[in-house]
Design an enzyme around this catalytic site. Structure first.
Site, PDB file in Angstrom:
ATOM      1  N   LYS A 285      32.098  13.570 -13.080  1.00 40.75           N
ATOM      2  CA  LYS A 285      30.917  14.575 -12.898  1.00 40.75           C
ATOM      3  C   LYS A 285      30.392  15.166 -14.168  1.00 40.75           C
ATOM      4  O   LYS A 285      30.939  14.734 -15.293  1.00 40.75           O
ATOM      5  CB  LYS A 285      31.692  15.860 -12.365  1.00 40.75           C
ATOM      6  CG  LYS A 285      30.846  16.888 -11.559  1.00 40.75           C
ATOM      7  CD  LYS A 285      30.587  16.055 -10.132  1.00 40.75           C
ATOM      8  CE  LYS A 285      29.791  17.057  -9.258  1.00 40.75           C
ATOM      9  NZ  LYS A 285      29.621  16.388  -8.014  1.00 40.75           N
ATOM     10  N   GLY A 286      29.190  15.573 -14.139  1.00 41.97           N
ATOM     11  CA  GLY A 286      28.443  15.887 -15.338  1.00 41.97           C
ATOM     12  C   GLY A 286      27.352  16.861 -15.135  1.00 41.97           C
ATOM     13  O   GLY A 286      27.016  17.148 -13.848  1.00 41.97           O
TER      14      GLY A 286
END
Length: 425
Positions: free
Chosen positions: A115-116
């Site tokens: 995730k980012g």
């Protein structure tokens, strides 16, 4: 992972990391899992923090902070969304990356969790500023992403156009077109038909299966949807088409209620026309918080995380909750719903249509052969039913909650993969 971003700021009762770790520990208690594997899964493999200089339209330069968290890749490349939101943080990215690991394992996809995001309000960026931010972010992450390393996708504040810019920036530096570096792109540049609507469609499919499990007639089922964005609107329209009565929906500005049910195709979703939900001519207007406490058969929180908490869990009157958003229910609220015998179908199965069709898109990009929308929807339904059946088996055999059953399926697959691969010295 979901695309909806239509809600007020959540009640931060606990962080995403804390919730993810508690859920891991609950699942581990039901399985004979190597303690070393559980300990490894409590932490991310790595987290990248980058600083992104962006030239604003007025000629000034502003610095933005971006993150990319990698949790576990024992089953395949990292996979997960990129979000642009003021509340993006390292802890949030780590927690959501952990959820992506479970989600991919529940769906039996050959991916691990990532995730980012960027700490930014996309509403305060012009189209050209958002493009410059995206292209520079892609360059900063280029050493750690790739079709066989880490494959980002859209999330809150990002969309297919964002992914097209990201893919183009990566491809230009690689010297060749690499459509498989991201998913959620427009079909004209290698995206998959049905990808945008997939998370909401899977919420609809799972709700249909869950109501059938309890012997409910879908045509006599009332549904309230908090967050009428891409996830909530697609879930509502799927269920509406199958006879359910969608009696309440909301956007960031508030909710509308009609006990006779809405024509969900007449209500424009928040992504189509911001503000059109709360300004729709409806019999009654409500707050987002009041929608969560309506007396309905099914409540679908499809906005952001931590909206069902210790403060409101005892006031929820729905007979079933199906999580459209990522992490809308805190651990404390989960325990209260368990005490009250209110089934909660978790996000890692309900909204997994997004990552599932992302997998289909990745396959199409690798093979350079596109699928029709009909095939995508048929394959998605088949995968959702396969995953649902695996979870239902654990639910019935172990006498656990739906969430525990989903995590048991996920953890058993991840644990088996770690046992098979072993630990590098």
């Amino acid at each position: 992972m979901t695309d909806s971003n239509t809600s007020s700021k959540p009640n931060a009762e606990e962080s995403a990391v804390e919730t993810a770790r508690r859920q891991l520990e609950r699942a581990a208690a039901h399985l004979e899992v190597n303690e070393g594997t559980v300990e490894r899964l409590r932490y991310p493999k790595d987290v990248y923090r980058v600083t992104i200089p962006v030239e604003r339209d007025d000629g000034t330069t502003e610095m933005f902070t971006g993150y990319r968290a990698h949790h576990d890749s024992v089953r395949g490349p990292f996979k997960g969304g990129l979000r642009y939101h003021p509340d993006v943080s390292e802890d949030e990215c780590v927690g959501l990356a952990m959820w992506m690991t479970w989600k991919c394992a529940v769906m039996d996809l050959p991916f691990g969790g990532a995730k980012g995001g960027v700490v930014a309000n996309p509403k305060e960026l012009s189209e050209s500023e958002k493009e410059r931010l995206t292209r520079r972010f892609a360059e900063e992450l280029r050493p750690v992403i790739g079709p066989m390393k880490d494959i980002p996708a859209p999330d809150m504040g990002t969309d297919p156009q964002t992914m097209a810019w990201f893919m183009d920036a990566y491809s230009m530096q690689e010297g060749q077109t690499e459509p498989g570096v991201v998913t959620g792109k427009p079909p004209v540049v290698g995206g998959s038909y049905g990808r945008e609507g997939a998370p909401g469609r899977s919420v609809g499919i799972v709700t249909e299966e869950a109501t059938d499990f309890y012997g409910w007639d879908l045509e006599e089922t009332t549904v309230a949807v908090q967050g009428f964005g891409s996830v909530g609107a697609n879930a509502a329209r799927y269920l509406d088409d199958r006879g359910a009565s969608i009696v309440a929906v909301s956007d960031v500005d508030g909710a509308i209620y009609d006990p006779d049910g809405f024509d969900t195709n007449d209500v424009e979703d928040h992504d189509e026309t911001p503000g059109m939900v709360s300004s729709y001519d409806a019999p009654e207007s409500l707050s987002n918080e009041a929608l969560l406490e309506l007396d309905v058969d099914v409540l679908i929180p499809a906005a952001v995380g931590n909206v069902l908490t210790a403060e409101n869990a005892r006031d929820v009157q729905a007979d079933m909750i199906v999580e459209g958003a990522n992490g809308p229910t805190t651990s404390t609220a989960d325990r209260i719903f368990e005490e009250r015998d209110i089934p909660v179908v978790p996000d890692i199965i309900a909204n997994a249509g997004g990552v599932t069709v992302s997998y289909f898109e990745w396959l199409q990009d690798i093979n350079r052969r596109s699928w029709s929308l009909e095939r995508v929807n048929e394959e998605l339904r088949a995968e959702m039913l396969r995953a649902w059946n695996a979870i239902q088996t654990e639910y019935e055999n172990r006498d656990v909650t739906w969430r525990d059953a989903a995590y048991i399926v996920a953890l058993s697959r991840i644990s088996d993969a770690h046992d098979s691969r072993g630990l590098w010295p």
